[in-house]
Write a protein that holds these residues in place. Sequence first.
Motif, PDB file in Angstrom:
ATOM      1  N   PHE A   1       2.848  -7.810 -13.539  1.00 30.83           N
ATOM      2  CA  PHE A   1       3.595  -6.749 -14.213  1.00 30.83           C
ATOM      3  C   PHE A   1       4.292  -7.277 -15.469  1.00 30.83           C
ATOM      4  CE2 PHE A   1       3.496  -4.741  -9.911  1.00 30.83           C
ATOM      5  CZ  PHE A   1       2.811  -3.598 -10.286  1.00 30.83           C
ATOM      6  N   GLY A   2       4.793  -8.511 -15.407  1.00 29.22           N
ATOM      7  CA  GLY A   2       5.446  -9.092 -16.579  1.00 29.22           C
ATOM      8  C   GLY A   2       4.504  -9.234 -17.755  1.00 29.22           C
ATOM      9  N   ASP A   3       3.293  -9.736 -17.495  1.00 23.53           N
ATOM     10  CA  ASP A   3       2.339  -9.902 -18.590  1.00 23.53           C
ATOM     11  C   ASP A   3       1.741  -8.578 -19.037  1.00 23.53           C
ATOM     12  OD1 ASP A   3       2.834 -12.544 -18.833  1.00 23.53           O
ATOM     13  OD2 ASP A   3       0.996 -13.244 -17.899  1.00 23.53           O
ATOM     14  N   LEU A   4       1.674  -7.606 -18.130  1.00 27.38           N
ATOM     15  CA  LEU A   4       1.265  -6.272 -18.564  1.00 27.38           C
ATOM     16  C   LEU A   4       2.295  -5.693 -19.530  1.00 27.38           C
ATOM     17  CD1 LEU A   4      -0.082  -4.723 -15.232  1.00 27.38           C
ATOM     18  CD2 LEU A   4      -1.411  -5.331 -17.257  1.00 27.38           C
ATOM     19  N   PHE A   5       3.572  -5.914 -19.248  1.00 29.90           N
ATOM     20  CA  PHE A   5       4.606  -5.491 -20.181  1.00 29.90           C
ATOM     21  C   PHE A   5       4.462  -6.221 -21.512  1.00 29.90           C
ATOM     22  CE2 PHE A   5       7.399  -4.123 -16.488  1.00 29.90           C
ATOM     23  CZ  PHE A   5       7.374  -2.781 -16.840  1.00 29.90           C
ATOM     24  N   GLN A   6       4.146  -7.517 -21.426  1.00 32.36           N
ATOM     25  CA  GLN A   6       3.983  -8.291 -22.661  1.00 32.36           C
ATOM     26  C   GLN A   6       2.833  -7.728 -23.500  1.00 32.36           C
ATOM     27  OE1 GLN A   6       3.730 -12.474 -21.921  1.00 32.36           O
ATOM     28  NE2 GLN A   6       3.755 -13.034 -24.074  1.00 32.36           N
TER      29      GLN A   6
ATOM     30  N   GLY B   1       9.801  -6.803 -19.459  1.00 30.19           N
ATOM     31  CA  GLY B   1       9.787  -5.347 -19.360  1.00 30.19           C
ATOM     32  C   GLY B   1      10.768  -4.703 -20.322  1.00 30.19           C
ATOM     33  N   ALA B   2      11.991  -5.220 -20.348  1.00 33.25           N
ATOM     34  CA  ALA B   2      13.012  -4.683 -21.253  1.00 33.25           C
ATOM     35  C   ALA B   2      12.588  -4.865 -22.710  1.00 33.25           C
ATOM     36  CB  ALA B   2      14.345  -5.377 -21.001  1.00 33.25           C
ATOM     37  N   SER B   3      11.996  -6.010 -23.005  1.00 32.96           N
ATOM     38  CA  SER B   3      11.560  -6.289 -24.376  1.00 32.96           C
ATOM     39  C   SER B   3      10.436  -5.360 -24.804  1.00 32.96           C
ATOM     40  CB  SER B   3      11.112  -7.754 -24.465  1.00 32.96           C
ATOM     41  OG  SER B   3      10.718  -8.076 -25.770  1.00 32.96           O
TER      42      SER B   3
ATOM     43  N   VAL C   1       9.806  -2.290 -23.684  1.00 31.12           N
ATOM     44  CA  VAL C   1      10.363  -0.950 -23.909  1.00 31.12           C
ATOM     45  C   VAL C   1      11.078  -0.890 -25.256  1.00 31.12           C
ATOM     46  CG1 VAL C   1      12.058   0.726 -23.089  1.00 31.12           C
ATOM     47  CG2 VAL C   1      10.549  -0.424 -21.459  1.00 31.12           C
ATOM     48  N   LEU C   2      11.863  -1.922 -25.557  1.00 33.15           N
ATOM     49  CA  LEU C   2      12.565  -1.976 -26.843  1.00 33.15           C
ATOM     50  C   LEU C   2      11.571  -1.984 -28.003  1.00 33.15           C
ATOM     51  CD1 LEU C   2      15.174  -2.314 -28.504  1.00 33.15           C
ATOM     52  CD2 LEU C   2      14.927  -4.803 -28.189  1.00 33.15           C
ATOM     53  N   ASN C   3      10.474  -2.734 -27.842  1.00 37.87           N
ATOM     54  CA  ASN C   3       9.474  -2.808 -28.908  1.00 37.87           C
ATOM     55  C   ASN C   3       8.876  -1.438 -29.208  1.00 37.87           C
ATOM     56  OD1 ASN C   3       7.650  -4.346 -30.700  1.00 37.87           O
ATOM     57  ND2 ASN C   3       6.091  -3.660 -29.264  1.00 37.87           N
ATOM     58  N   ILE C   4       8.580  -0.685 -28.161  1.00 34.15           N
ATOM     59  CA  ILE C   4       8.002   0.654 -28.351  1.00 34.15           C
ATOM     60  C   ILE C   4       8.982   1.565 -29.077  1.00 34.15           C
ATOM     61  CG2 ILE C   4       7.213   2.719 -27.137  1.00 34.15           C
ATOM     62  CD1 ILE C   4       6.156   0.816 -24.941  1.00 34.15           C
ATOM     63  N   ILE C   5      10.233   1.530 -28.643  1.00 42.68           N
ATOM     64  CA  ILE C   5      11.256   2.381 -29.267  1.00 42.68           C
ATOM     65  C   ILE C   5      11.432   2.030 -30.740  1.00 42.68           C
ATOM     66  CG2 ILE C   5      13.713   2.943 -29.275  1.00 42.68           C
ATOM     67  CD1 ILE C   5      13.670   2.522 -26.211  1.00 42.68           C
TER      68      ILE C   5
ATOM     69  N   SER D   1      12.084  -7.541 -30.884  1.00 50.25           N
ATOM     70  CA  SER D   1      12.044  -7.469 -29.419  1.00 50.25           C
ATOM     71  C   SER D   1      11.691  -8.822 -28.804  1.00 50.25           C
ATOM     72  CB  SER D   1      11.053  -6.399 -28.966  1.00 50.25           C
ATOM     73  OG  SER D   1       9.775  -6.623 -29.504  1.00 50.25           O
ATOM     74  N   GLN D   2      10.784  -9.564 -29.427  1.00 51.08           N
ATOM     75  CA  GLN D   2      10.457 -10.896 -28.932  1.00 51.08           C
ATOM     76  C   GLN D   2      11.645 -11.843 -29.054  1.00 51.08           C
ATOM     77  OE1 GLN D   2       6.970 -12.111 -31.123  1.00 51.08           O
ATOM     78  NE2 GLN D   2       5.575 -11.303 -29.573  1.00 51.08           N
ATOM     79  N   GLY D   3      12.386 -11.729 -30.149  1.00 46.88           N
ATOM     80  CA  GLY D   3      13.548 -12.581 -30.343  1.00 46.88           C
ATOM     81  C   GLY D   3      14.614 -12.355 -29.286  1.00 46.88           C
ATOM     82  N   LEU D   4      14.868 -11.103 -28.954  1.00 48.81           N
ATOM     83  CA  LEU D   4      15.870 -10.791 -27.936  1.00 48.81           C
ATOM     84  C   LEU D   4      15.399 -11.249 -26.553  1.00 48.81           C
ATOM     85  CD1 LEU D   4      17.045  -7.260 -29.134  1.00 48.81           C
ATOM     86  CD2 LEU D   4      18.310  -9.424 -29.271  1.00 48.81           C
ATOM     87  N   CYS D   5      14.101 -11.140 -26.284  1.00 49.63           N
ATOM     88  CA  CYS D   5      13.554 -11.618 -25.021  1.00 49.63           C
ATOM     89  C   CYS D   5      13.721 -13.134 -24.911  1.00 49.63           C
ATOM     90  CB  CYS D   5      12.080 -11.245 -24.915  1.00 49.63           C
ATOM     91  SG  CYS D   5      11.284 -11.766 -23.386  1.00 49.63           S
ATOM     92  N   ALA D   6      13.423 -13.848 -25.991  1.00 45.23           N
ATOM     93  CA  ALA D   6      13.573 -15.302 -25.996  1.00 45.23           C
ATOM     94  C   ALA D   6      15.024 -15.708 -25.759  1.00 45.23           C
ATOM     95  CB  ALA D   6      13.076 -15.875 -27.327  1.00 45.23           C
ATOM     96  N   LEU D   7      15.950 -15.011 -26.414  1.00 52.88           N
ATOM     97  CA  LEU D   7      17.369 -15.307 -26.247  1.00 52.88           C
ATOM     98  C   LEU D   7      17.806 -15.052 -24.807  1.00 52.88           C
ATOM     99  CD1 LEU D   7      20.148 -16.017 -27.422  1.00 52.88           C
ATOM    100  CD2 LEU D   7      20.403 -13.592 -28.038  1.00 52.88           C
ATOM    101  N   GLY D   8      17.380 -13.933 -24.237  1.00 50.11           N
ATOM    102  CA  GLY D   8      17.765 -13.587 -22.876  1.00 50.11           C
ATOM    103  C   GLY D   8      17.267 -14.594 -21.854  1.00 50.11           C
ATOM    104  N   LEU D   9      16.001 -15.004 -21.956  1.00 49.77           N
ATOM    105  CA  LEU D   9      15.451 -15.974 -21.014  1.00 49.77           C
ATOM    106  C   LEU D   9      16.126 -17.336 -21.148  1.00 49.77           C
ATOM    107  CD1 LEU D   9      11.632 -15.148 -21.106  1.00 49.77           C
ATOM    108  CD2 LEU D   9      13.085 -15.156 -19.089  1.00 49.77           C
ATOM    109  N   THR D  10      16.458 -17.710 -22.377  1.00 51.77           N
ATOM    110  CA  THR D  10      17.149 -18.989 -22.593  1.00 51.77           C
ATOM    111  C   THR D  10      18.520 -18.978 -21.929  1.00 51.77           C
ATOM    112  OG1 THR D  10      16.006 -19.276 -24.713  1.00 51.77           O
ATOM    113  CG2 THR D  10      17.968 -20.615 -24.329  1.00 51.77           C
ATOM    114  N   LEU D  11      19.291 -17.940 -22.176  1.00 48.20           N
ATOM    115  CA  LEU D  11      20.637 -17.853 -21.601  1.00 48.20           C
ATOM    116  C   LEU D  11      20.583 -17.801 -20.079  1.00 48.20           C
ATOM    117  CD1 LEU D  11      22.347 -15.351 -24.092  1.00 48.20           C
ATOM    118  CD2 LEU D  11      22.704 -17.824 -23.905  1.00 48.20           C
ATOM    119  N   TYR D  12      19.635 -17.058 -19.543  1.00 50.29           N
ATOM    120  CA  TYR D  12      19.515 -16.972 -18.083  1.00 50.29           C
ATOM    121  C   TYR D  12      19.248 -18.354 -17.486  1.00 50.29           C
ATOM    122  CZ  TYR D  12      17.769 -15.983 -13.426  1.00 50.29           C
ATOM    123  OH  TYR D  12      17.587 -15.992 -12.062  1.00 50.29           O
TER     124      TYR D  12
END
Length: 449
Positions: free
Chosen positions: A23-28, A169-171, A173-177, A200-211
């Motif tokens: 599901f993660g890569d389908l979102f990607q 997934g969040a990234s 959805v943001l990309n589509i919007i 959207s990719q930048g925010l995803c990268a930041l989120g995964l790093t912080l997590y």
Amino acid sequence: MKYDLTAGPVARTMLKFSLPMIFGDLFQQLYNISDTLIVGWFIGTDALAAVGTSYTLIIFLTSILLGLCMGSGALFSIFYGEKNTDSLKSSIFLSFMLILIITAVINVLIFIYIDEIIVFMQIPLEIYDLAYEYLYIIFIGFSFTFIYNYFTCLLRAVGNSNTPLLFLGASAVLNIILAIIFVAVCGWGVAGSAIATVVSQGLCALGLTLYTVLKCPELMPEKRHLKWDFAMLKNITNASVLTCTQQSVMNFGILMVQGLVNSFGPTVMAAFTVAVKIDTLAYMPAQDFGNAFSTFIGQNFGAKQYDRIKQGIRAAIKISFLFCLIISVGVFVFAEPLMTIFIDASETEIIHVGATYLRIEGSFYFGIGILFLLYGFYRAINFPLMSVILTVISLGTRVGLAYYLAAIPSVGVDGIWWSIPIGWILADIFGLVYYKCKKTKLLGQLNNV
């Protein structure tokens, strides 16, 4: 949530671990699919062809980083299975620094030679400016691709496949919007689509790093790990570079085929653009299951759970074959309706060409399903050279046959489509025969699988 892949029912454990990855890569994939949909609907066929041909180049260059991250991830899973914390943390530090340096070098070279790259791809003059604009913006965010792929592979290697799913997934959805706003509302054209992807990719990268930093302190290298351990660096380089080579050779072959497709003009280019999106989405779960299988093998290899590995191989083959059979039937039957999701029904020639591609490829998804399992297996037991060999066989056949068959007037562009499954099947045969002949050498305790 983490999954301990060295315990529990084999098939169920692999499936539970793989589903978030799928599901993660389908979102990607929605990054690129949303580009195709929005560009096709709101801009036109030329823009669609430009974004589609750019996608092939982006995937090729991204595959270099993804291969490096996946190769490192294979080592992470082995060290994690061994419960060797010091080696795990040392490999995390060294692999991050190595791939960061490579990313920076590639990014600089891209901007220096972007014109030459576009010429090499045989992009028609009428869409040259559109392709240039789209690629230039996308590659501004190239480092984001490294960061989110790195932390995704790290988290998955230690059994956490759920967290990357949430961020991807969040990234998506943001990309589509953002793409709808920038393209349909603001009228920024292909640039708007590219900007939406980068943000959207930048925010995803930041989120995964912080997590990872805040929620997984057990993975963070300590001061004693921040050194250049050349023995460890050699292991990382061997695993990462060979996996990178496998990924990049695979996608370079696709890039060469894209150049051949481009020579048939915008109609075939547009059909190929859409059909490849559908094709990639269709077999993506088989690819992700192969990656999950690789992590399963890696952790159990590190834990010396050889009987469990034997069970895992049998279960993985059955699961992958069943899935590919179901998807093959669906794609074959619904080829035209799938094309019309992206293309207006009035574009009958584009739909016909794309549907022909889908029916040929879709009939042989079992071939690529087995190939993904072979890639994952050889990577997991720290023998990535075989993955390179299998890729060379598959892609060498694909490229050579494509150029040969396409030159025959009675075959034409259909020859490009037929060359792909032939390459898959030849690589499968070689990989399976090699395993049967060498299984005792590959895994001393792994007999009678």
